[in-house]
Design a protein around this motif. Structure first.
Motif, PDB file in Angstrom:
ATOM      1  N   GLY A  30       0.745  -1.209   0.012  1.00 39.54           N
ATOM      2  CA  GLY A  30      -0.031   0.006   0.070  1.00 39.54           C
ATOM      3  C   GLY A  30       0.709   1.167   0.065  1.00 39.54           C
ATOM      4  O   GLY A  30       0.292   2.309   0.389  1.00 39.54           O
ATOM      5  N   LEU A  31       2.027   1.090  -0.273  1.00 34.89           N
ATOM      6  CA  LEU A  31       2.886   2.374  -0.298  1.00 34.89           C
ATOM      7  C   LEU A  31       2.875   2.977  -1.958  1.00 34.89           C
ATOM      8  O   LEU A  31       3.885   2.869  -2.573  1.00 34.89           O
ATOM      9  N   THR A  32       1.911   3.683  -2.153  1.00 35.52           N
ATOM     10  CA  THR A  32       1.482   4.312  -3.221  1.00 35.52           C
ATOM     11  C   THR A  32       2.349   5.477  -3.678  1.00 35.52           C
ATOM     12  O   THR A  32       2.201   6.016  -4.698  1.00 35.52           O
ATOM     13  N   GLY A  33       3.166   6.035  -2.817  1.00 34.09           N
ATOM     14  CA  GLY A  33       3.949   7.301  -2.827  1.00 34.09           C
ATOM     15  C   GLY A  33       4.593   6.872  -4.253  1.00 34.09           C
ATOM     16  O   GLY A  33       5.268   7.720  -4.961  1.00 34.09           O
ATOM     17  N   THR A  34       5.488   5.673  -4.184  1.00 42.49           N
ATOM     18  CA  THR A  34       6.315   5.320  -5.417  1.00 42.49           C
ATOM     19  C   THR A  34       5.287   5.183  -6.702  1.00 42.49           C
ATOM     20  O   THR A  34       4.544   4.333  -6.725  1.00 42.49           O
ATOM     21  N   LYS A  35       5.651   6.060  -7.756  1.00 44.33           N
ATOM     22  CA  LYS A  35       4.870   6.073  -8.911  1.00 44.33           C
ATOM     23  C   LYS A  35       5.509   5.253 -10.032  1.00 44.33           C
ATOM     24  O   LYS A  35       6.646   4.834  -9.977  1.00 44.33           O
ATOM     25  N   ILE A  36       4.611   4.854 -10.955  1.00 39.49           N
ATOM     26  CA  ILE A  36       4.942   4.077 -12.006  1.00 39.49           C
ATOM     27  C   ILE A  36       4.491   4.762 -13.168  1.00 39.49           C
ATOM     28  O   ILE A  36       3.208   5.080 -13.265  1.00 39.49           O
ATOM     29  N   ALA A  45      10.366   7.730 -12.299  1.00 36.85           N
ATOM     30  CA  ALA A  45       8.996   8.005 -11.531  1.00 36.85           C
ATOM     31  C   ALA A  45       9.171   6.777 -10.373  1.00 36.85           C
ATOM     32  O   ALA A  45       8.565   7.395  -9.013  1.00 36.85           O
ATOM     33  N   CYS A  46       9.643   5.860 -10.703  1.00 34.88           N
ATOM     34  CA  CYS A  46       9.670   4.406  -9.627  1.00 34.88           C
ATOM     35  C   CYS A  46      10.649   4.784  -8.452  1.00 34.88           C
ATOM     36  O   CYS A  46      10.789   3.455  -8.012  1.00 34.88           O
ATOM     37  N   THR A  47      11.542   5.667  -8.572  1.00 37.83           N
ATOM     38  CA  THR A  47      12.675   5.649  -7.791  1.00 37.83           C
ATOM     39  C   THR A  47      12.557   5.393  -6.405  1.00 37.83           C
ATOM     40  O   THR A  47      11.818   6.044  -5.769  1.00 37.83           O
ATOM     41  N   VAL A  48      13.190   4.329  -5.398  1.00 34.49           N
ATOM     42  CA  VAL A  48      13.383   4.087  -4.416  1.00 34.49           C
ATOM     43  C   VAL A  48      14.895   3.849  -3.852  1.00 34.49           C
ATOM     44  O   VAL A  48      15.705   3.733  -4.807  1.00 34.49           O
ATOM     45  N   GLN A  49      15.220   3.990  -2.613  1.00 31.55           N
ATOM     46  CA  GLN A  49      16.477   3.720  -2.191  1.00 31.55           C
ATOM     47  C   GLN A  49      16.753   2.140  -2.034  1.00 31.55           C
ATOM     48  O   GLN A  49      16.065   1.688  -1.269  1.00 31.55           O
ATOM     49  N   ILE A  73       9.271   7.007  -0.833  1.00 29.85           N
ATOM     50  CA  ILE A  73       9.160   8.488  -0.187  1.00 29.85           C
ATOM     51  C   ILE A  73       8.428   8.612   1.075  1.00 29.85           C
ATOM     52  O   ILE A  73       8.518   9.432   1.748  1.00 29.85           O
ATOM     53  N   GLU A  74       7.613   7.549   1.244  1.00 32.08           N
ATOM     54  CA  GLU A  74       6.752   7.555   2.648  1.00 32.08           C
ATOM     55  C   GLU A  74       7.790   7.465   3.705  1.00 32.08           C
ATOM     56  O   GLU A  74       7.684   8.312   4.811  1.00 32.08           O
ATOM     57  N   GLY A  75       9.080   6.886   3.707  1.00 29.83           N
ATOM     58  CA  GLY A  75      10.069   7.069   4.527  1.00 29.83           C
ATOM     59  C   GLY A  75      10.646   8.375   4.722  1.00 29.83           C
ATOM     60  O   GLY A  75      11.595   8.373   5.688  1.00 29.83           O
ATOM     61  N   LEU A  76      10.655   9.197   3.943  1.00 32.17           N
ATOM     62  CA  LEU A  76      11.324  10.348   3.936  1.00 32.17           C
ATOM     63  C   LEU A  76      10.414  11.588   3.961  1.00 32.17           C
ATOM     64  O   LEU A  76      10.780  12.761   3.853  1.00 32.17           O
ATOM     65  N   CYS A  96       6.355  13.009 -11.056  1.00 32.92           N
ATOM     66  CA  CYS A  96       7.709  12.662 -10.762  1.00 32.92           C
ATOM     67  C   CYS A  96       8.376  13.005  -9.427  1.00 32.92           C
ATOM     68  O   CYS A  96       9.602  12.613  -9.348  1.00 32.92           O
ATOM     69  N   THR A  97       7.806  13.728  -8.724  1.00 32.61           N
ATOM     70  CA  THR A  97       8.201  14.328  -7.436  1.00 32.61           C
ATOM     71  C   THR A  97       8.596  13.389  -6.423  1.00 32.61           C
ATOM     72  O   THR A  97       9.907  13.548  -5.921  1.00 32.61           O
ATOM     73  N   PRO A  98       7.846  12.390  -6.339  1.00 34.49           N
ATOM     74  CA  PRO A  98       8.351  11.453  -5.283  1.00 34.49           C
ATOM     75  C   PRO A  98       9.842  10.912  -5.692  1.00 34.49           C
ATOM     76  O   PRO A  98      11.053  10.584  -4.822  1.00 34.49           O
TER      77      PRO A  98
END
Ligand code: FES
Ligand code: FES
Length: 145
Positions: A30-36, A45-49, A73-76, A96-98
């Motif tokens: 449910g972490l929809t802040g990550t975009k596709i 758009a889907c960048t995470v660390q 992005i939720e963790g940031l 693209c912002t997240p």
């Protein structure tokens, strides 16, 4: 069952082999802040660390993540860059912002005062169809203001 470390927590999820990390984050956790957007590794758009390194989660298989810590992005949400992006008005549609913020957070972690060339190099994988690049650069150069 697969275990995934995300934003400081540990989660168990069921995902078929071949599931992307982006789909697992969005559909299973449910972490929809990550975009596709492109879903092909072109746009960022889907960048995470993964352990602090920006990666494209749409072309990363969730089963390949292993013990590495995923930061989305939720963790940031409390990172000063979020406020800096707002101050600099560094978004239009925001899609693209997240990914931009996730990449920028990894950059300032290793180089808190990057110059414009370093920013452009580090952010080259994050495309913005709205053309907010100058304001994204401003946000990153003023993130500690
Ligand atoms: S959605 Fe992953 S790179 Fe475009
Ligand atoms: S703000 Fe619209 S794609 Fe970047």
């Amino acid at each position: 069952m697969l275990e995934l470390r995300v934003n400081g927590g540990a989660f168990e999820l069921d995902a078929p082999v071949g599931t992307s990390l982006a789909d697992a984050l969005r559909d299973r956790l449910g972490l929809t802040g990550t975009k596709i957007a492109c879903n092909e590794g072109h746009c960022g758009a889907c960048t995470v660390q993964l352990d602090g390194v920006p990666i494209l989660s749409c072309i990363t298989l969730v089963h390949s993540v292993g013990e590495r810590e995923v930061t989305t992005i939720e963790g940031l949400r409390d990172h000063p860059l979020v406020e800096a992006f707002v101050r600099a008005d560094a978004l239009q549609c925001g899609f693209c912002t997240p990914g931009q913020i996730v990449s920028a957070a990894a950059l300032v972690e290793t180089d808190p005062e990057p110059d414009r060339d370093v920013i452009r190099h580090a952010m080259a994988g994050n495309l913005c169809r709205c053309g907010t690049y100058p304001r994204v650069e401003e946000a990153i150069t003023t993130w500690r203001a």
